[in-house]
Design a protein around this motif. Structure first.
Motif, PDB file in Angstrom:
ATOM      1  N   LEU A  39     -52.634  48.464  53.514  1.00  0.00           N
ATOM      2  CA  LEU A  39     -52.832  47.006  53.607  1.00  0.00           C
ATOM      3  C   LEU A  39     -51.782  46.170  54.574  1.00  0.00           C
ATOM      4  O   LEU A  39     -52.185  45.334  55.168  1.00  0.00           O
ATOM      5  CB  LEU A  39     -52.868  46.349  52.301  1.00  0.00           C
ATOM      6  CG  LEU A  39     -54.370  46.466  51.724  1.00  0.00           C
ATOM      7  CD1 LEU A  39     -54.414  45.704  50.175  1.00  0.00           C
ATOM      8  CD2 LEU A  39     -55.132  45.854  52.631  1.00  0.00           C
ATOM      9  N   GLU A  40     -50.683  46.436  53.994  1.00  0.00           N
ATOM     10  CA  GLU A  40     -49.541  45.604  54.546  1.00  0.00           C
ATOM     11  C   GLU A  40     -49.256  45.741  55.836  1.00  0.00           C
ATOM     12  O   GLU A  40     -49.187  45.018  56.892  1.00  0.00           O
ATOM     13  CB  GLU A  40     -48.262  45.908  53.786  1.00  0.00           C
ATOM     14  CG  GLU A  40     -48.224  45.500  52.491  1.00  0.00           C
ATOM     15  CD  GLU A  40     -46.979  45.283  51.684  1.00  0.00           C
ATOM     16  OE1 GLU A  40     -45.911  45.866  52.093  1.00  0.00           O
ATOM     17  OE2 GLU A  40     -46.596  44.654  50.502  1.00  0.00           O
ATOM     18  N   GLN A  44     -49.624  43.578  59.222  1.00  0.00           N
ATOM     19  CA  GLN A  44     -48.735  43.128  60.500  1.00  0.00           C
ATOM     20  C   GLN A  44     -49.153  43.597  61.713  1.00  0.00           C
ATOM     21  O   GLN A  44     -49.002  42.819  62.668  1.00  0.00           O
ATOM     22  CB  GLN A  44     -47.500  44.006  60.152  1.00  0.00           C
ATOM     23  CG  GLN A  44     -46.558  43.744  58.913  1.00  0.00           C
ATOM     24  CD  GLN A  44     -45.286  44.462  58.621  1.00  0.00           C
ATOM     25  OE1 GLN A  44     -45.482  45.819  58.869  1.00  0.00           O
ATOM     26  NE2 GLN A  44     -44.108  43.960  58.448  1.00  0.00           N
ATOM     27  N   TYR A  45     -49.678  44.769  61.981  1.00  0.00           N
ATOM     28  CA  TYR A  45     -50.317  44.923  63.182  1.00  0.00           C
ATOM     29  C   TYR A  45     -51.371  44.130  63.592  1.00  0.00           C
ATOM     30  O   TYR A  45     -51.478  43.841  64.707  1.00  0.00           O
ATOM     31  CB  TYR A  45     -50.897  46.576  63.441  1.00  0.00           C
ATOM     32  CG  TYR A  45     -49.787  47.516  63.694  1.00  0.00           C
ATOM     33  CD1 TYR A  45     -48.945  47.616  62.605  1.00  0.00           C
ATOM     34  CD2 TYR A  45     -49.728  47.916  64.641  1.00  0.00           C
ATOM     35  CE1 TYR A  45     -47.765  48.690  62.766  1.00  0.00           C
ATOM     36  CE2 TYR A  45     -48.587  48.915  65.014  1.00  0.00           C
ATOM     37  CZ  TYR A  45     -47.640  49.518  63.962  1.00  0.00           C
ATOM     38  OH  TYR A  45     -46.768  50.240  64.312  1.00  0.00           O
ATOM     39  N   ALA A  46     -52.192  43.570  62.823  1.00  0.00           N
ATOM     40  CA  ALA A  46     -53.415  42.510  62.957  1.00  0.00           C
ATOM     41  C   ALA A  46     -52.559  41.338  63.447  1.00  0.00           C
ATOM     42  O   ALA A  46     -53.054  40.553  64.710  1.00  0.00           O
ATOM     43  CB  ALA A  46     -54.200  42.218  61.927  1.00  0.00           C
ATOM     44  N   ASN A  47     -51.695  40.910  62.846  1.00  0.00           N
ATOM     45  CA  ASN A  47     -50.721  39.513  63.186  1.00  0.00           C
ATOM     46  C   ASN A  47     -50.225  39.754  64.592  1.00  0.00           C
ATOM     47  O   ASN A  47     -50.137  38.927  65.528  1.00  0.00           O
ATOM     48  CB  ASN A  47     -49.922  39.350  62.259  1.00  0.00           C
ATOM     49  CG  ASN A  47     -50.357  38.381  60.962  1.00  0.00           C
ATOM     50  OD1 ASN A  47     -51.101  37.499  61.071  1.00  0.00           O
ATOM     51  ND2 ASN A  47     -49.796  38.914  59.751  1.00  0.00           N
ATOM     52  N   ALA A  48     -49.582  40.950  64.661  1.00  0.00           N
ATOM     53  CA  ALA A  48     -49.019  41.349  66.241  1.00  0.00           C
ATOM     54  C   ALA A  48     -50.259  41.338  67.172  1.00  0.00           C
ATOM     55  O   ALA A  48     -50.030  40.686  68.330  1.00  0.00           O
ATOM     56  CB  ALA A  48     -48.415  42.672  66.233  1.00  0.00           C
ATOM     57  N   LEU A  75     -56.932  50.134  62.076  1.00  0.00           N
ATOM     58  CA  LEU A  75     -57.294  49.479  60.924  1.00  0.00           C
ATOM     59  C   LEU A  75     -57.105  47.623  61.302  1.00  0.00           C
ATOM     60  O   LEU A  75     -57.835  46.897  61.104  1.00  0.00           O
ATOM     61  CB  LEU A  75     -56.539  49.695  59.766  1.00  0.00           C
ATOM     62  CG  LEU A  75     -56.886  50.976  59.311  1.00  0.00           C
ATOM     63  CD1 LEU A  75     -55.831  51.264  57.974  1.00  0.00           C
ATOM     64  CD2 LEU A  75     -58.187  51.122  58.610  1.00  0.00           C
ATOM     65  N   ALA A  76     -55.871  47.420  62.111  1.00  0.00           N
ATOM     66  CA  ALA A  76     -55.483  46.235  62.358  1.00  0.00           C
ATOM     67  C   ALA A  76     -56.498  45.431  63.357  1.00  0.00           C
ATOM     68  O   ALA A  76     -56.970  44.291  63.420  1.00  0.00           O
ATOM     69  CB  ALA A  76     -54.036  46.148  63.099  1.00  0.00           C
ATOM     70  N   GLN A 147     -43.655  40.744  61.884  1.00  0.00           N
ATOM     71  CA  GLN A 147     -44.901  39.903  61.354  1.00  0.00           C
ATOM     72  C   GLN A 147     -45.038  40.117  59.749  1.00  0.00           C
ATOM     73  O   GLN A 147     -44.415  40.789  59.185  1.00  0.00           O
ATOM     74  CB  GLN A 147     -46.209  40.586  62.079  1.00  0.00           C
ATOM     75  CG  GLN A 147     -46.227  40.656  63.636  1.00  0.00           C
ATOM     76  CD  GLN A 147     -46.114  39.224  64.077  1.00  0.00           C
ATOM     77  OE1 GLN A 147     -46.985  38.538  64.173  1.00  0.00           O
ATOM     78  NE2 GLN A 147     -45.278  39.218  65.089  1.00  0.00           N
ATOM     79  N   ASP A 148     -45.664  38.904  59.541  1.00  0.00           N
ATOM     80  CA  ASP A 148     -46.206  38.849  58.011  1.00  0.00           C
ATOM     81  C   ASP A 148     -47.153  39.899  57.816  1.00  0.00           C
ATOM     82  O   ASP A 148     -47.862  40.347  58.664  1.00  0.00           O
ATOM     83  CB  ASP A 148     -46.805  37.522  57.914  1.00  0.00           C
ATOM     84  CG  ASP A 148     -46.937  36.847  56.464  1.00  0.00           C
ATOM     85  OD1 ASP A 148     -46.975  37.795  55.592  1.00  0.00           O
ATOM     86  OD2 ASP A 148     -47.035  35.940  56.399  1.00  0.00           O
ATOM     87  N   THR A 149     -46.965  40.248  56.454  1.00  0.00           N
ATOM     88  CA  THR A 149     -47.875  41.503  56.019  1.00  0.00           C
ATOM     89  C   THR A 149     -49.409  41.074  55.539  1.00  0.00           C
ATOM     90  O   THR A 149     -50.372  41.573  55.675  1.00  0.00           O
ATOM     91  CB  THR A 149     -47.384  42.226  54.879  1.00  0.00           C
ATOM     92  OG1 THR A 149     -47.125  41.302  53.929  1.00  0.00           O
ATOM     93  CG2 THR A 149     -46.120  43.177  54.946  1.00  0.00           C
ATOM     94  N   ALA A 150     -49.473  39.632  55.302  1.00  0.00           N
ATOM     95  CA  ALA A 150     -50.615  39.081  54.998  1.00  0.00           C
ATOM     96  C   ALA A 150     -51.592  38.736  56.212  1.00  0.00           C
ATOM     97  O   ALA A 150     -51.112  38.150  57.190  1.00  0.00           O
ATOM     98  CB  ALA A 150     -50.301  37.789  54.086  1.00  0.00           C
ATOM     99  N   PHE A 151     -53.020  39.139  56.183  1.00  0.00           N
ATOM    100  CA  PHE A 151     -53.712  38.589  57.159  1.00  0.00           C
ATOM    101  C   PHE A 151     -55.124  38.676  56.755  1.00  0.00           C
ATOM    102  O   PHE A 151     -55.622  39.439  55.951  1.00  0.00           O
ATOM    103  CB  PHE A 151     -53.688  39.863  58.185  1.00  0.00           C
ATOM    104  CG  PHE A 151     -54.347  39.629  59.507  1.00  0.00           C
ATOM    105  CD1 PHE A 151     -53.852  38.690  60.482  1.00  0.00           C
ATOM    106  CD2 PHE A 151     -56.114  39.716  59.490  1.00  0.00           C
ATOM    107  CE1 PHE A 151     -54.767  38.395  61.675  1.00  0.00           C
ATOM    108  CE2 PHE A 151     -56.622  39.474  60.638  1.00  0.00           C
ATOM    109  CZ  PHE A 151     -55.920  38.942  61.664  1.00  0.00           C
ATOM    110  N   ALA A 152     -55.795  37.288  56.710  1.00  0.00           N
ATOM    111  CA  ALA A 152     -57.028  37.056  56.362  1.00  0.00           C
ATOM    112  C   ALA A 152     -58.078  38.041  57.503  1.00  0.00           C
ATOM    113  O   ALA A 152     -58.114  37.619  58.320  1.00  0.00           O
ATOM    114  CB  ALA A 152     -57.397  35.739  56.263  1.00  0.00           C
TER     115      ALA A 152
END
Ligand code: MCA
Ligand code: AMP
Length: 508
Positions: A39-40, A44-48, A75-76, A147-152
């Motif tokens: 999840l985390e 981070q990859y999604a934020n990237a 997943l990201a 990056q932040d680990t949180a991503f909506a």
């Protein structure tokens, strides 16, 4: 507001539930990641990706080695609402160039050593290039770490695209099969149930993650099940056998099973804790099926699918698994055997497999005419695979109406190779065919006629081809013939050639 149809929204709920349970163990790198980590890290990859300008609907083209980070990236991409576009790592320059010009990705993720090549390929495009090594290195990995680990998780409708996977379908040049969130979710949920996944199942994962089999079938089901995945970065028969005692499910192409049977020390002992062996992507020989049953006590479960449709049929989990058949249409999926006009043929007669259901793709990327050609008026997709259906609905594949070779589970399109062969002065014309191969099921060979130069050198041409196209496509033999057999219409008779050259890979 309706529920988020993003596949990741479903996975996310499982990941949260599984928490600190191990998701993937990579013994090579001596690393394990838990579901909470997934999840985390995917956050981070999604934020990237978003920081690189990726928005929902954008394509993310990925040609990287198989690694834990490649899973985070997959997943990201889903999570960011973007479209995952994986490429076989064997593809080379000209092959890759086509995919980029067609998919127009926002970002390309490549191996560090390929960065220059991709920078050159994308220099006039609005496409960023970042790298991912097989050991947690690379510019994308470094960016993700900050990056932040949180991503909506991005909201997506069921018919929004989740993946774009290139395939040549029944004919011609590579086309991007558009797979939606609904396609992937429905297939994963159906298979998870149909194959009897239970808590505690451990998946041994040795397939590549750039095709439907290793990516969507294996990973999505294991994630839905909150399973532990034993991660092998490639198929190494000794490692697989060594890890079987810790696993309960293996998914593989027939070559996996042929190679396992080739190991003298392989047998019941290593398979005692296994629940299920699954085979697909190419025909499993009945002989392999029976030898495997004899040696291990396990009857391999064979299923059938296609990039455009995910899995279509499967032998039953509880019922009889019959060698040489691909079982029944999966729940919710309609399969018919049809003639050339799309009319269902009587049971027992051979026709083309046509399929309709929530698993069937949304069409070929930017090719509406091609898409229309491959569908019937009533929505059935024409697979190009020939089969017959028994009275009880069991399907036996008997061949292909499409000119396709499947070597070790990889598809090879003869036309693509014939066009390249015909360029050589020493070759007049060529026919590329698949003939029985003891390891790869089908082996690629070419039969050619003399050209304008008499300097035909088989080894030199094969060597040259290996620098121009993915290795698995290169003919393993090129045979010179006076002429190619043709019918009255002038069409090359490939069936005749296949019969003539069928023993090309037979041992002494
Ligand atoms: C490697 N080579 C091949 C293949 N793989 N040649 C022909 N066909 C192949 N499949 C070449 C190598 O470049 C090498 O060439 C030589 O053959 C021997 O390589 P080797 O080390 O033995 O191969 P490997 O690395 O062990 O790979 C064999 C493999 C691999 C494990 C069977 O090909 C594989 O993982 N296949 C799985 C494909 C897959 O996932 N398909 C799913 C598609 P040289 O000696 O000259 O260097 S998805 C799909 O089809 C649908 C949806 C479905 O139903 O699943
Ligand atoms: P791909 O285009 O890579 O998705 O490959 C799909 C093709 O693989 C199908 O159209 C079939 O020709 C073949 N295929 C997949 N599974 C099986 C199977 N169990 N038996 C025979 N052919 C199969």
């Amino acid at each position: 507001m309706s529920e988020n149809q993003n596949l990741f929204a479903l996975l996310e709920s499982r990941f949260a539930e599984a928490g600190e349970q191990i998701a993937i163990e990579d013994d090579n790198r001596k690393i394990t990641v838990s579901y909470a980590d997934l999840l985390e890290r995917s956050g981070q990859y999604a934020n990237a990706l978003v920081s690189l300008g990726v928005a929902p609907g954008d394509r993310v083209t990925v040609q990287t080695d198989k690694s834990l980070e490649s899973v985070f990236l997959y997943l990201a991409t889903l999570r960011a609402g973007a479209v995952y576009q994986p490429l076989n790592t064997a593809y080379m320059g000209a092959e890759v160039e086509y995919f980029i010009s067609d998919a127009e990705p926002k970002v390309v993720v490549c191996r560090p050593q390929d960065e220059e090549q991709f920078a050159a390929l994308t220099k006039d495009r609005d496409t960023g290039v970042v790298t991912l090594g097989n050991d947690g290195t690379g510019s994308l990995a470094a960016l993700a770490q900050t990056q932040d680990t949180a991503f909506a998780t991005a909201r997506r409708a069921g018919d929004d695209l989740a993946g774009l996977l290139y395939t040549s379908g029944t004919t011609g040049r590579s086309k991007g099969a558009m797979l939606t969130h609904d396609n992937l979710t429905s297939n994963a949920v159906t298979l998870h149930r149909y194959w009897g996944f239970v808590p505690g199942d451990v998946l041994l994962h040795a397939l590549p993650v750039f095709h439907v089999h290793g990516l969507f079938v294996a990973l999505n089901i294991a994630f839905l099940n909150m399973s532990r995945i034993i991660w092998h970065d490639r198929f190494d028969v000794a490692r697989v056998i060594a890890d079987l005692p810790r696993a309960s499910v293996l998914m593989g192409v027939p070559t996996f099973y042929v190679r396992m049977l080739g190991q003298a020390d392989f047998g019941r002992e290593q398979c005692a804790g296994m629940r299920l062996f699954i085979a697909g992507s190419a025909p499993l020989l009945a002989e392999t099926h029976s030898q495997f049953a004899e040696r291990t006590g396990h009857r391999i479960l064979e299923r059938y699918g296609m990039t455009e449709t995910g899995m279509i049929t499967s032998n039953p989990y509880d019922g009889e698994r019959i060698a040489g058949t691909v079982g029944y249409a999966l729940p919710g999926i309609h399969v018919r055997i049809a003639d050339d006009d799309g009319n269902e043929v009587p049971r027992g007669e051979v026709g083309v497999i046509e399929v309709k259901g929530p698993n069937v793709f949304a069409g070929y990327w930017r090719m509406p005419e091609k898409t229309a050609e491959e569908f019937r008026q009533d929505g059935y997709f024409i697979t190009g695979d020939m089969a017959q259906m028994a009275d009880d609905g069991r399907i036996t594949i008997s061949g292909r109406s499409k000119d396709l070779i499947i070597s070790g589970g990889f598809n090879v399109y003869p036309k693509e190779i014939e066009l390249v062969l015909d360029e050589y002065d020493a070759i007049g014309e060529s026919a590329v065919i698949g003939v029985p191969h003891p390891d790869f099921g089908e082996g690629v060979i070419a039969v050619v006629t003399p050209g304008t130069s008499d300097a035909f050198d088989e080894a030199a041409i094969c060597g040259d081809l290996a620098g121009r196209m993915a290795k698995f496509k290169v003919p393993k033999r090129i045979f010179m013939a006076d002429a190619l057999p043709r019918n009255a219409m002038g069409k090359v008779q490939k069936a005749e050639l296949r019969a003539q050259y069928q023993d090309s890979f037979k041992g002494p």
